[in-house]
Design a protein around this motif. Structure first.
Motif, mmCIF file in Angstrom:
data_model
loop_
_atom_site.group_PDB
_atom_site.id
_atom_site.type_symbol
_atom_site.label_atom_id
_atom_site.label_comp_id
_atom_site.label_asym_id
_atom_site.label_seq_id
_atom_site.Cartn_x
_atom_site.Cartn_y
_atom_site.Cartn_z
ATOM 1 N N GLU A 1 0.960 -1.155 -0.095
ATOM 2 C CA GLU A 1 -0.003 -0.152 -0.083
ATOM 3 C C GLU A 1 0.842 1.228 -0.039
ATOM 4 N N GLU A 2 1.853 1.197 0.737
ATOM 5 C CA GLU A 2 2.776 2.566 1.019
ATOM 6 C C GLU A 2 3.596 2.665 -0.541
ATOM 7 N N LEU A 3 3.845 1.419 -1.082
ATOM 8 C CA LEU A 3 4.631 1.772 -2.364
ATOM 9 C C LEU A 3 3.658 2.017 -3.443
ATOM 10 N N VAL A 4 2.334 1.764 -3.528
ATOM 11 C CA VAL A 4 1.586 1.886 -4.392
ATOM 12 C C VAL A 4 1.359 3.622 -4.301
ATOM 13 N N ALA A 5 1.141 4.173 -3.059
ATOM 14 C CA ALA A 5 1.153 5.377 -2.843
ATOM 15 C C ALA A 5 2.395 6.282 -3.372
ATOM 16 N N ARG A 6 3.280 5.512 -3.482
ATOM 17 C CA ARG A 6 4.599 6.147 -3.903
ATOM 18 C C ARG A 6 4.824 6.010 -5.535
ATOM 19 N N ASN A 7 4.025 5.179 -6.217
ATOM 20 C CA ASN A 7 3.958 4.824 -7.570
ATOM 21 C C ASN A 7 5.163 4.033 -7.815
ATOM 22 N N VAL A 8 5.246 2.966 -6.964
ATOM 23 C CA VAL A 8 6.280 2.233 -7.341
ATOM 24 C C VAL A 8 5.718 0.769 -7.856
ATOM 25 N N PRO A 9 6.224 0.221 -8.838
ATOM 26 C CA PRO A 9 5.499 -1.074 -9.507
ATOM 27 C C PRO A 9 5.617 -2.102 -8.558
ATOM 28 N N VAL A 10 4.662 -2.952 -8.589
ATOM 29 C CA VAL A 10 4.711 -3.930 -7.362
ATOM 30 C C VAL A 10 4.385 -5.434 -8.173
ATOM 31 N N CYS A 11 5.049 -6.320 -7.679
ATOM 32 C CA CYS A 11 4.996 -7.892 -8.015
ATOM 33 C C CYS A 11 4.364 -8.472 -6.476
ATOM 34 N N ALA A 12 2.993 -8.732 -6.247
ATOM 35 C CA ALA A 12 2.749 -9.177 -4.874
ATOM 36 C C ALA A 12 2.832 -10.952 -5.160
ATOM 37 N N THR A 13 3.706 -11.267 -4.392
ATOM 38 C CA THR A 13 4.061 -12.843 -4.350
ATOM 39 C C THR A 13 3.637 -13.689 -3.446
ATOM 40 N N GLU A 14 3.973 -14.907 -3.447
ATOM 41 C CA GLU A 14 3.364 -16.008 -2.511
ATOM 42 C C GLU A 14 2.153 -16.095 -2.291
ATOM 43 N N VAL A 15 1.268 -15.864 -3.053
ATOM 44 C CA VAL A 15 -0.225 -16.326 -3.233
ATOM 45 C C VAL A 15 -0.437 -17.635 -3.659
ATOM 46 N N PHE A 16 -1.146 -18.353 -2.485
ATOM 47 C CA PHE A 16 -1.462 -19.694 -2.748
ATOM 48 C C PHE A 16 -2.919 -19.905 -2.581
ATOM 49 N N ALA A 17 -3.516 -18.942 -2.260
ATOM 50 C CA ALA A 17 -5.026 -19.256 -1.955
ATOM 51 C C ALA A 17 -5.818 -17.908 -2.856
ATOM 52 N N VAL A 18 -7.257 -18.187 -3.098
ATOM 53 C CA VAL A 18 -8.252 -17.083 -4.088
ATOM 54 C C VAL A 18 -8.189 -16.317 -2.984
ATOM 55 N N ALA A 19 -8.469 -16.504 -1.765
ATOM 56 C CA ALA A 19 -8.600 -15.243 -0.776
ATOM 57 C C ALA A 19 -7.538 -14.281 -0.564
#
Length: 266
Positions: free
Chosen positions: A147-165
């Motif tokens: 969230e903080e990096l989005v506010a700073r306009n930094v590209p993000v790769c959100a990783t370690e997703v194993f579940a739909v939730a």
């Protein structure tokens, strides 16, 4: 020719190839085959010690002459190795007007519970090149950092997703942060297909559960397809990225979808 397959995928479908933890030669081959981005992780340098020992030992020798403490030196070696890849992908970044050519760097997992550390590490990595992308696990501290990096306009790769939730949660948090800040940096949601399959296989073996192996090889893909369906239906801004591949099915099962897949060149 091996690269012909990926050229065909790129030409005929919206599916795109990323390369993971590459050697210098891997980068050249992957870009020639149509790879548009690259992922690295904290184990990158240990892998380079096996695949490109002379190169990495040269980087280590240079760094330890300047930095005495182990942790800062290890971080600098990782950054130097990643910066080489960033330079190789930079022409693609510039030719695509910043839509491709990114290289992800992930912070030290030993401090994953500290969002401030994650953010500060990402800001340090920004100095390496404009095609840097922060790679951050979807855990409570990582979500705060994203969230903080989005506010700073930094590209993000959100990783370690194993579940739909997890996928839904991080997409909603990205949407909230983007609405609040007005920034919409590139955003990828990484489902870890193969490692999930691997975990289930070990559980089945350890607990002596009777289930066909071919069923297990589809588990991670089944969850990923559900995540993809939800991202598409709800119009989330994130692009789905397949990661943790352990077999060819973790690429081929998704060809045709508007989805990106990162694989090792090997």
């Amino acid at each position: 020719m091996v690269s012909g397959y990926f050229h065909r995928v790129t030409k005929e479908t919206p599916t795109r190839l990323w390369i993971n933890n590459p050697t210098g030669q891997d980068v050249e081959r992957a870009i020639a085959a149509g790879a548009i981005n690259c992922t690295t992780n904290p184990s990158y340098c240990s892998k380079l010690l096996q695949s490109e020992p002379d190169y990495l030992r040269g980087v280590i020798d240079k760094v330890v002459r300047k930095i005495e403490d182990n942790d800062p030196a290890a971080e600098r070696v990782y950054y130097e190795a990643s910066a080489r890849v960033m330079r190789m992908f930079l022409p693609l970044y510039e030719a695509s007007a910043g839509t491709q050519g990114y290289v992800t760097i992930q912070d030290d997992p030993r401090v994953d519970d500290d969002p401030d550390h994650i953010v500060n590490a990402a800001l340090r990595c920004q100095r390496l090149g404009k095609n840097f992308m922060a790679k951050i696990p979807v855990i409570p501290s990582g979500v705060q950092a994203i969230e903080e990096l989005v506010a700073r306009n930094v590209p993000v790769c959100a990783t370690e997703v194993f579940a739909v939730a997890q996928a839904i949660y991080i997409c909603e948090r990205y949407r909230r942060a983007a609405k609040k800040s007005g920034n919409h940096p590139p955003f990828y949601v990484t489902h870890i297909t193969g490692i999930f399959d691997q975990y289930l296989a070990e559980t089945v073996k350890g607990e002596h559960i009777q289930i066909a192996p071919e069923v297990l090889t589809q588990a991670g893909c089944a969850i990923a397809r559900k995540e993809y369906q939800i991202l598409q239906q709800r119009g989330y801004e994130g692009t789905m990225l397949g990661g943790g591949a352990r077999g060819t099915q973790h690429f081929t099962e998704f060809v045709g979808g508007d989805i990106h897949i990162t694989i090792n060149w090997s």
